[in-house]
Design an enzyme around this catalytic site. Structure first.
Site, PDB file in Angstrom:
ATOM      1  N   PHE A  69       0.892  -1.186   0.035  1.00 56.78           N
ATOM      2  CA  PHE A  69      -0.030  -0.022   0.021  1.00 56.78           C
ATOM      3  C   PHE A  69       0.873   1.415   0.213  1.00 56.78           C
ATOM      4  O   PHE A  69       0.513   2.553  -0.301  1.00 56.78           O
ATOM      5  CB  PHE A  69      -0.861   0.082   0.977  1.00 56.78           C
TER       6      PHE A  69
ATOM      7  N   LYS B 127      -1.222  -7.001  -9.132  1.00 58.13           N
ATOM      8  CA  LYS B 127      -2.153  -6.990  -7.909  1.00 58.13           C
ATOM      9  C   LYS B 127      -1.783  -5.964  -6.966  1.00 58.13           C
ATOM     10  O   LYS B 127      -0.874  -6.358  -6.112  1.00 58.13           O
ATOM     11  CB  LYS B 127      -2.070  -8.621  -7.438  1.00 58.13           C
TER      12      LYS B 127
ATOM     13  N   GLU C 166      -4.954  -3.832  -1.894  1.00 53.97           N
ATOM     14  CA  GLU C 166      -6.358  -3.669  -2.110  1.00 53.97           C
ATOM     15  C   GLU C 166      -6.828  -2.504  -1.063  1.00 53.97           C
ATOM     16  O   GLU C 166      -8.112  -2.009  -0.913  1.00 53.97           O
ATOM     17  CB  GLU C 166      -7.014  -4.611  -1.489  1.00 53.97           C
TER      18      GLU C 166
ATOM     19  N   SER D 179       5.195  -7.096   3.430  1.00 51.49           N
ATOM     20  CA  SER D 179       5.910  -7.327   4.705  1.00 51.49           C
ATOM     21  C   SER D 179       6.620  -8.487   4.843  1.00 51.49           C
ATOM     22  O   SER D 179       6.528  -9.295   3.859  1.00 51.49           O
ATOM     23  CB  SER D 179       4.860  -7.236   5.770  1.00 51.49           C
TER      24      SER D 179
ATOM     25  N   CYS E  27       9.452   1.587   3.502  1.00 53.14           N
ATOM     26  CA  CYS E  27      10.409   0.691   3.889  1.00 53.14           C
ATOM     27  C   CYS E  27      11.873   1.237   4.154  1.00 53.14           C
ATOM     28  O   CYS E  27      12.558   0.633   4.617  1.00 53.14           O
ATOM     29  CB  CYS E  27      10.186  -0.290   2.734  1.00 53.14           C
TER      30      CYS E  27
ATOM     31  N   GLU F 271       9.147  -4.243  13.279  1.00 58.85           N
ATOM     32  CA  GLU F 271       8.892  -3.102  12.097  1.00 58.85           C
ATOM     33  C   GLU F 271       7.601  -2.349  12.489  1.00 58.85           C
ATOM     34  O   GLU F 271       6.501  -2.877  12.500  1.00 58.85           O
ATOM     35  CB  GLU F 271       8.836  -3.804  10.841  1.00 58.85           C
TER      36      GLU F 271
HETATM   37  P1  NAD Z   1       1.377  -6.495   3.283  1.00 57.74           P
HETATM   38  O1  NAD Z   1       2.541  -7.753   3.088  1.00 57.74           O
HETATM   39  O2  NAD Z   1       0.767  -6.548   4.087  1.00 57.74           O
HETATM   40  O3  NAD Z   1       0.888  -6.548   1.648  1.00 57.74           O
HETATM   41  C1  NAD Z   1       1.661  -6.694   0.305  1.00 57.74           C
HETATM   42  C2  NAD Z   1       0.759  -7.278  -0.722  1.00 57.74           C
HETATM   43  O4  NAD Z   1       0.455  -8.550  -0.549  1.00 57.74           O
HETATM   44  C3  NAD Z   1      -0.547  -6.709  -1.091  1.00 57.74           C
HETATM   45  O5  NAD Z   1      -0.851  -6.712  -2.322  1.00 57.74           O
HETATM   46  C4  NAD Z   1      -1.529  -7.388  -0.194  1.00 57.74           C
HETATM   47  O6  NAD Z   1      -2.883  -7.532  -0.693  1.00 57.74           O
HETATM   48  C5  NAD Z   1      -0.828  -8.938  -0.495  1.00 57.74           C
HETATM   49  N1  NAD Z   1      -0.975  -9.781   0.728  1.00 57.74           N
HETATM   50  C6  NAD Z   1      -1.027  -9.334   1.987  1.00 57.74           C
HETATM   51  N2  NAD Z   1      -1.325 -10.627   2.965  1.00 57.74           N
HETATM   52  C7  NAD Z   1      -1.245 -11.456   2.082  1.00 57.74           C
HETATM   53  C8  NAD Z   1      -1.101 -12.810   2.333  1.00 57.74           C
HETATM   54  N3  NAD Z   1      -1.244 -13.678   3.632  1.00 57.74           N
HETATM   55  N4  NAD Z   1      -1.158 -13.784   1.400  1.00 57.74           N
HETATM   56  C9  NAD Z   1      -0.864 -13.281  -0.015  1.00 57.74           C
HETATM   57  N5  NAD Z   1      -0.805 -11.799  -0.282  1.00 57.74           N
HETATM   58  C10 NAD Z   1      -0.980 -11.283   0.626  1.00 57.74           C
HETATM   59  O7  NAD Z   1       2.438  -5.254   2.917  1.00 57.74           O
HETATM   60  P2  NAD Z   1       1.770  -3.965   3.291  1.00 57.74           P
HETATM   61  O8  NAD Z   1       1.156  -3.485   4.549  1.00 57.74           O
HETATM   62  O9  NAD Z   1       0.783  -3.413   2.096  1.00 57.74           O
HETATM   63  O10 NAD Z   1       3.012  -2.931   3.055  1.00 57.74           O
HETATM   64  C11 NAD Z   1       3.951  -2.493   4.072  1.00 57.74           C
HETATM   65  C12 NAD Z   1       4.885  -3.571   4.121  1.00 57.74           C
HETATM   66  O11 NAD Z   1       5.748  -3.364   2.906  1.00 57.74           O
HETATM   67  C13 NAD Z   1       5.974  -3.066   4.947  1.00 57.74           C
HETATM   68  O12 NAD Z   1       6.436  -4.077   5.912  1.00 57.74           O
HETATM   69  C14 NAD Z   1       7.165  -2.379   4.461  1.00 57.74           C
HETATM   70  O13 NAD Z   1       8.414  -2.557   4.887  1.00 57.74           O
HETATM   71  C15 NAD Z   1       7.236  -3.451   3.190  1.00 57.74           C
HETATM   72  N6  NAD Z   1       7.831  -2.647   2.025  1.00 57.74           N
HETATM   73  C16 NAD Z   1       9.109  -2.948   1.472  1.00 57.74           C
HETATM   74  C17 NAD Z   1       9.685  -2.382   0.765  1.00 57.74           C
HETATM   75  C18 NAD Z   1      11.034  -2.939  -0.035  1.00 57.74           C
HETATM   76  O14 NAD Z   1      11.480  -2.394  -1.059  1.00 57.74           O
HETATM   77  N7  NAD Z   1      11.716  -3.682   0.787  1.00 57.74           N
HETATM   78  C19 NAD Z   1       9.082  -1.420  -0.272  1.00 57.74           C
HETATM   79  C20 NAD Z   1       7.595  -1.041   0.321  1.00 57.74           C
HETATM   80  C21 NAD Z   1       7.238  -1.421   1.303  1.00 57.74           C
END
Ligand code: NAD
Length: 495
Positions: free
Chosen positions: A148, A172, A175, A225, A280, A380
């Site tokens: 997000f 994808k 959401e 994450s 991040c 985090e």
């Molecule tokens: P998230 O892991 O909750 O979601 C990321 C994506 O995965 C979304 O599209 C979500 O719909 C999907 N998703 C969530 N749970 C899932 C599951 N159980 N199975 C399959 N798909 C699933 O992350 P977020 O809250 O949207 O974003 C924040 C996180 O992203 C933080 O931990 C941040 O550090 C990380 N991030 C990392 C970088 C990087 O380059 N390393 C960059 C941006 C964000």
């Protein structure tokens, strides 16, 4: 209420049988609904991407590059409109939203150089009358799953290189703020990208798992994450796919006694509280080398924090907006309220700040005397919470950072070139800043952390993305040039 739908082969699709709310984080109100894909919806998008593959792969490189030149222009022209969409669903301030678009444009500029990027190698006469050349060919349909916190930049990290390399994509997006991805896909189309090359499906684990399990998806790029990154890496690699899964972070900023402490305090406030800490690459731990440095930084950070303006991202006066959801705001608050019981000292408690809005706002927090083993250090938090860890020496700072399971970004603030050079050599982190708090590489380099911040071998965007999104093939050629040949059952040798 407006329904945000999938975009498959240029057409909006998807039924409202299963949907999710899209909030305006500044008001706390649901402003739109987004459709959640069924497995069949995603399979349809994958089939569209597969059908578009031969045509896109056969499109001349100059013509492919043209799409990126036009896309760049469109992103510049429509930047304000796109920034407003980001702000309305994510909550970040408009200038920050514009900033992420401009960083994403770097990836489009890189992709526009695809004619150069896709060049192979050639060696003449490796054996008598025999030449060798290598080519880079697309991997096929790519699944792109994004978080997000950067609803435009991260989709551009993936789509620009993947498409430039001749692949087709099913994206994808999160959401929680899905509209920007649809807008972006429409800009691609306006820039001349044929229908089906980039498809967008919305939803949750159902959509993601269908991408991970489909035999027609050959590579998966994920950013999100750490627990989800790890599970995606394991499932998709078990299915034989090429995978890069970027995870979470805990980024440390080391401040040495010889640093410009005013500059370091400015940098710490910007990097810890910008975008409400939902980056991040946000700095979440200030590692002060020496008590004098810690005391001085706490004083300087506190002075600067007092002047911060927190409010709706759409208000040009705001410097920091709300968090993404109410649940996330409450979770961030729980780290601050629990910190004293863990033995830390809460210097600024942002949870007590009042806002006249039902939006997901929280004030900024500063916590001193933090140590490994406390939740406020180990987790985090992904909110505007800055922890101060006091260490005695440079070696203690390096040992602290190298023991942390995350290794996305880090920075050192010093005036001593020798110390900075040692840090660059010693530190086990993927991206390092020297007097630069958020060292996100420019588009011509690749982005990625180490350890639990990235599962897979390839960093994202830049040169490593060309490697990730292509398969190399080596061709050995002999043309009859009237040199006599003979039967030889030995292993081909070039001597
Ligand atoms: P998230 O892991 O909750 O979601 C990321 C994506 O995965 C979304 O599209 C979500 O719909 C999907 N998703 C969530 N749970 C899932 C599951 N159980 N199975 C399959 N798909 C699933 O992350 P977020 O809250 O949207 O974003 C924040 C996180 O992203 C933080 O931990 C941040 O550090 C990380 N991030 C990392 C970088 C990087 O380059 N390393 C960059 C941006 C964000």
């Amino acid at each position: 209420m407006t329904l945000i739908r999938h975009l498959v082969e240029g057409r909006e699709t998807g039924s409202d049988r299963r949907t999710g709310p899209v909030f305006d984080p500044a008001t706390g109100e649901v402003q739109r609904e987004v459709v959640f894909a069924t497995a069949t919806d995603v399979e349809t998008a994958i089939a569209a991407a597969k059908a578009a593959l031969p045509g896109w792969r056969a499109t001349g490189l100059i013509k492919r590059a043209d799409v990126f030149f036009r896309l760049r222009q469109l992103l510049v022209e429509r930047q304000d409109e796109l920034a407003a969409i980001i702000t309305s669903e994510h909550g970040k301030v408009l200038s920050d939203a514009a900033g992420e678009i401009s960083r994403g444009i770097e990836n489009v500029e890189f992709a526009a150089g695809l004619v150069h990027l896709l060049k192979g190698e050639r060696s003449e006469q490796v054996s008598r009358g025999v030449d060798v050349h290598s080519v880079k060919q697309p991997v096929g349909v790519v699944g792109a799953i994004t978080p997000f916190n950067f609803p435009v930049m991260v989709p551009l990290w993936m789509t620009a290189s993947a498409i430039a390399c001749g692949n087709t994509v099913v994206l994808k997006p999160s959401e929680k703020d899905p509209s920007a991805a649809v807008f972006l896909a429409k800009l691609y189309e306006e820039a001349g990208l044929p229908a089906g090359v980039l498809n967008v499906v919305h939803g949750d684990k159902v959509a993601v798992d269908t991408l991970l399990d489909s035999p027609d998806v050959k590579a998966v790029s994920f950013v999100g994450s750490t627990p989800v990154a790890k599970s995606i890496y394991e499932r998709a690699t078990a299915n034989g796919k090429r995978v890069q899964a970027l995870g979470g972070a805990k980024n440390h900023m080391v401040v040495m006694a010889d640093a410009d402490l005013d500059g370091a305090a400015d940098a710490a406030v910007s990097a810890a509280y910008g975008s409400a800490g939902e980056r991040c690459m946000a700095v979440s731990v200030l590692v002060a080398v020496g008590d004098h440095v810690a005391d001085s930084l706490i004083e300087k950070v506190s002075e600067r924090v007092a002047a911060l303006k927190i409010g709706a991202g759409s208000d040009p006066a705001s410097e920091m907006g709300p968090l993404i959801t109410r649940e996330h705001r409450d979770k961030v608050a729980s780290y601050v309220t629990g910190a004293e019981a863990e033995g830390a000292r809460v210097v600024i408690d942002g949870t007590t700040q009042q806002f006249d809005s039902n939006g997901f706002f929280i004030g900024v927090s500063l916590i001193d005397q933090v140590k490994p083993g406390m939740k406020v250090y180990d987790d985090e938090i992904f909110g505007p919470v800055l922890a101060v860890v006091r260490v005695e020496t440079y070696d203690d700072a390096v040992a602290l950072i190298n023991a942390n399971p995350y290794a996305n970004g880090t920075a050192i603030f010093t005036r001593d070139g020798g110390t900075a050079r040692r840090f660059e050599v010693d530190i086990e982190v993927g991206m390092v800043g020297v007097n630069v708090p958020i060292p996100v590489p420019v588009g011509a380099y690749s982005f990625g952390g180490w350890k639990n911040s990235l599962f897979g071998d390839s960093h994202i965007y830049g040169p490593e993305s060309v490697h990730f999104y292509t398969r190399s093939k080596v061709v050995t050629t002999r043309w009859p040039d009237h040199t006599p040949t003979q039967v030889d059952l030995g292993f081909p040798s070039n001597h």
